[in-house]
Design a protein around this motif. Sequence first.
Motif, short mmCIF file in Angstrom:
data_model
loop_
_atom_site.label_atom_id
_atom_site.label_comp_id
_atom_site.label_asym_id
_atom_site.label_seq_id
_atom_site.Cartn_x
_atom_site.Cartn_y
_atom_site.Cartn_z
N ASN A 129 -32.56 43.15 68.73
CA ASN A 129 -31.06 43.13 67.82
C ASN A 129 -31.11 43.94 66.54
OD1 ASN A 129 -29.05 41.62 69.57
ND2 ASN A 129 -30.74 40.46 69.88
N LEU A 130 -32.45 44.37 66.23
CA LEU A 130 -32.40 45.22 64.79
C LEU A 130 -31.67 46.54 64.90
CD1 LEU A 130 -36.19 44.49 63.73
CD2 LEU A 130 -34.05 43.24 62.91
N ASN A 131 -30.88 46.87 63.98
CA ASN A 131 -30.39 48.23 63.80
C ASN A 131 -31.16 49.26 63.23
OD1 ASN A 131 -28.38 50.14 63.43
ND2 ASN A 131 -27.72 49.57 61.41
N GLU A 133 -32.14 52.49 62.39
CA GLU A 133 -31.29 53.81 62.44
C GLU A 133 -32.27 55.00 62.28
OE1 GLU A 133 -28.99 53.22 58.92
OE2 GLU A 133 -27.30 51.82 60.19
N SER A 134 -31.76 56.10 61.94
CA SER A 134 -32.84 57.37 61.85
C SER A 134 -33.28 57.24 60.32
CB SER A 134 -32.20 58.52 62.21
OG SER A 134 -31.15 58.76 61.44
N THR A 135 -32.48 56.37 59.65
CA THR A 135 -33.21 56.35 58.00
C THR A 135 -33.57 55.14 57.77
OG1 THR A 135 -30.86 56.23 57.36
CG2 THR A 135 -31.76 58.37 57.47
N ILE A 136 -34.29 54.85 56.67
CA ILE A 136 -34.92 53.59 56.33
C ILE A 136 -33.78 52.62 55.96
CG2 ILE A 136 -35.88 52.44 54.43
CD1 ILE A 136 -38.15 53.77 56.20
N ASN A 137 -33.63 51.48 56.45
CA ASN A 137 -32.96 50.31 55.97
C ASN A 137 -33.95 48.88 56.07
OD1 ASN A 137 -33.04 49.75 58.71
ND2 ASN A 137 -31.01 50.16 59.37
N TRP A 138 -32.93 47.85 55.88
CA TRP A 138 -33.86 46.64 55.68
C TRP A 138 -34.14 46.08 57.07
CZ3 TRP A 138 -36.02 45.84 51.60
CH2 TRP A 138 -35.33 45.95 50.40
N ASP A 139 -33.44 46.64 58.17
CA ASP A 139 -34.03 46.36 59.61
C ASP A 139 -35.34 46.85 59.77
OD1 ASP A 139 -31.31 44.75 59.70
OD2 ASP A 139 -31.13 45.51 61.81
N TRP A 140 -35.58 48.06 59.30
CA TRP A 140 -36.95 48.48 59.62
C TRP A 140 -37.95 47.64 58.79
CZ3 TRP A 140 -38.47 51.33 63.17
CH2 TRP A 140 -37.60 52.53 63.53
N PHE A 141 -37.63 47.06 57.75
CA PHE A 141 -38.50 46.29 56.69
C PHE A 141 -38.72 44.98 57.66
CE2 PHE A 141 -39.10 42.80 53.91
CZ PHE A 141 -39.91 43.63 52.67
N ILE A 142 -37.68 44.44 58.14
CA ILE A 142 -37.92 43.14 59.20
C ILE A 142 -38.94 43.57 60.42
CG2 ILE A 142 -36.75 41.63 60.67
CD1 ILE A 142 -34.28 41.91 58.65
N TYR A 143 -38.63 44.60 60.77
CA TYR A 143 -39.33 45.04 62.11
C TYR A 143 -40.98 45.35 61.63
CZ TYR A 143 -41.31 48.50 65.59
OH TYR A 143 -41.86 48.87 66.50
N LEU A 144 -41.16 46.05 60.55
CA LEU A 144 -42.42 46.16 60.35
C LEU A 144 -43.57 45.01 59.60
CD1 LEU A 144 -44.39 48.48 59.75
CD2 LEU A 144 -43.88 48.75 57.28
N VAL A 145 -42.71 43.97 58.91
CA VAL A 145 -43.19 42.71 58.79
C VAL A 145 -43.86 41.82 59.96
CG1 VAL A 145 -42.83 40.48 57.64
CG2 VAL A 145 -42.14 42.61 56.37
N ALA A 146 -42.48 41.90 61.00
CA ALA A 146 -42.85 41.23 61.92
C ALA A 146 -44.29 41.82 62.82
CB ALA A 146 -41.66 41.43 62.98
N LYS A 147 -44.25 43.10 62.70
CA LYS A 147 -45.28 43.81 63.44
C LYS A 147 -46.77 43.72 62.82
CE LYS A 147 -43.39 46.42 67.02
NZ LYS A 147 -44.38 46.52 68.33
N THR A 148 -46.83 43.41 61.44
CA THR A 148 -47.94 43.37 60.78
C THR A 148 -48.39 42.09 59.96
OG1 THR A 148 -46.76 44.29 58.58
CG2 THR A 148 -47.70 46.00 60.12
N GLY A 149 -47.45 41.21 59.67
CA GLY A 149 -47.69 40.01 59.10
C GLY A 149 -47.73 40.30 57.59
N MET A 150 -47.39 41.20 57.08
CA MET A 150 -47.62 41.31 55.46
C MET A 150 -46.57 40.46 54.71
SD MET A 150 -47.21 45.62 54.74
CE MET A 150 -45.99 45.79 55.90
N ARG A 151 -47.00 40.34 53.48
CA ARG A 151 -46.28 39.46 52.63
C ARG A 151 -45.24 40.31 52.24
NH1 ARG A 151 -51.82 38.62 50.87
NH2 ARG A 151 -52.58 36.66 51.22
N PHE A 152 -43.93 39.61 51.50
CA PHE A 152 -42.87 40.41 51.29
C PHE A 152 -43.21 41.44 49.97
CE2 PHE A 152 -38.99 40.49 48.52
CZ PHE A 152 -38.05 40.87 49.28
N SER A 153 -43.92 41.15 49.05
CA SER A 153 -44.40 41.92 48.06
C SER A 153 -45.07 43.26 48.53
CB SER A 153 -44.91 41.40 46.93
OG SER A 153 -46.12 40.70 47.22
N GLU A 154 -45.81 43.07 49.44
CA GLU A 154 -46.71 44.12 49.97
C GLU A 154 -45.91 45.07 50.65
OE1 GLU A 154 -50.80 41.45 50.86
OE2 GLU A 154 -49.49 41.77 52.31
#
Length: 310
Positions: A129-131, A133-154
Motif C-alpha cells: 500500500n506504499l506509494n 513513485e519514480s522519485t524519492i518520497n517518504w514512502d520510499w523511506f518507510i520501505y527502506l527502513v522495513a527492509k533494513t531495520g535501520m534507525r531513523f537517523s541512520e
Amino acid sequence: MIEEVKEKDLFCEYYEQWVSIYKEGAIRPVTLLKYNMTIKWLHELIPQVRLCDLDRMCYQKLINSYAEKHERQTTMDFHHQLKGAILDAVDEGLIKKDPTRKVIIKGKQPKNKKPKYLNQYELHTLLNNLNLESTINWDWFIYLVAKTGMRFSEALALTPADFDFSRQTLSISKTWDYKGKGGFLPTKNVSSVRKIQLDWQTIVRFSQLIKDLPKDEPFFTKLNGKIYNSTVNGILYRTCKKSNIPTITIHGLRHTHASLLLFAGVSIASVARRLGHASMTTTQKTYLHIIQELENKDIDLVMKSLSELC
C-alpha cells in the motif's frame, strides 16, 4: 567556571555542575537532554536538599516522588543518571555513605502498549500500500527502513554513495542531526558502523531511483526543510490505517524487521550485527519475548525428535 564544592552545598547545584564537567561533550546531544531533564526534576523535587543531607531515606523519598508521575522503567533511568554523580560525591567525601544502596524503584502502572511490530502478512500488506513513485518520497523511506531495520537517523543520513549495487550492500557510517541543526553525526556506537545486505528487489528499485542524484548528498533530507520524527510517523500511521493493520511507528518497523528475522531462524548474533547493536545482550533484552517463544518451539522439536528414536 568550576567552583569548589562543599558538603553543605545544594545537591541539585552539585549535580548540574557534575553534568557540565563529566557529560557535556562526552555523550550524544539526545542523551545530554535527558540529563538536563533530570536537573530540572531535582530543582523541582529537592531544591533545598544539601549534599550532607542526602541519606538513604531522603533519596528514597526523591525516587518515590519521581515515581508518582512516571513508569517504573523511567524511574529506573532517573535513578541511574543520579547514581553516577552520587557515587562521585561519596568518593570525594561530600556524602558520608552511599544513599542509593538498597533503593526501591517504584513507578506508575504501565499504560497498555501499542503493538511494536507487525507480523509477516501485515508487513506485506503495508508495503503493497506504499506509494512508491519514480522519485524519492517518504514512502520510499518507510520501505527502506522495513527492509533494513535501520534507525531513523541512520536512514536520513543515506547518500547514493552508501549503496554498493554490485555487492548488494548498504553502508551505515553516519547519522543525521534531525533534532538539532542538521548535518552528519557519528553513529550511535562503534557497532553501528556496518554493511547491510540488501535483497535484489530493493537493489533494482534504488539503483534506478537514485542514479541521477548527487553521490554524497543525503536524499531523504531534501524532502522537507526541517525534519520531524512525528511527520514520518504520521505518514506511516495513515498508511497502516488505510491498510487495515495495527498502527506502528518508524521505530516499530525496526522491531518488525528484527522480529521477522528471528522467527525465520536467523541467529541472534546476525540480527545484532544487522541492527548495529553494541552487543548481543541488547538484542536478547529487546526481543526476549520472541526468543522465549522460539525456545518453546525448539523444545517441541527436541521432544518430537527424541520420541522418534528407537
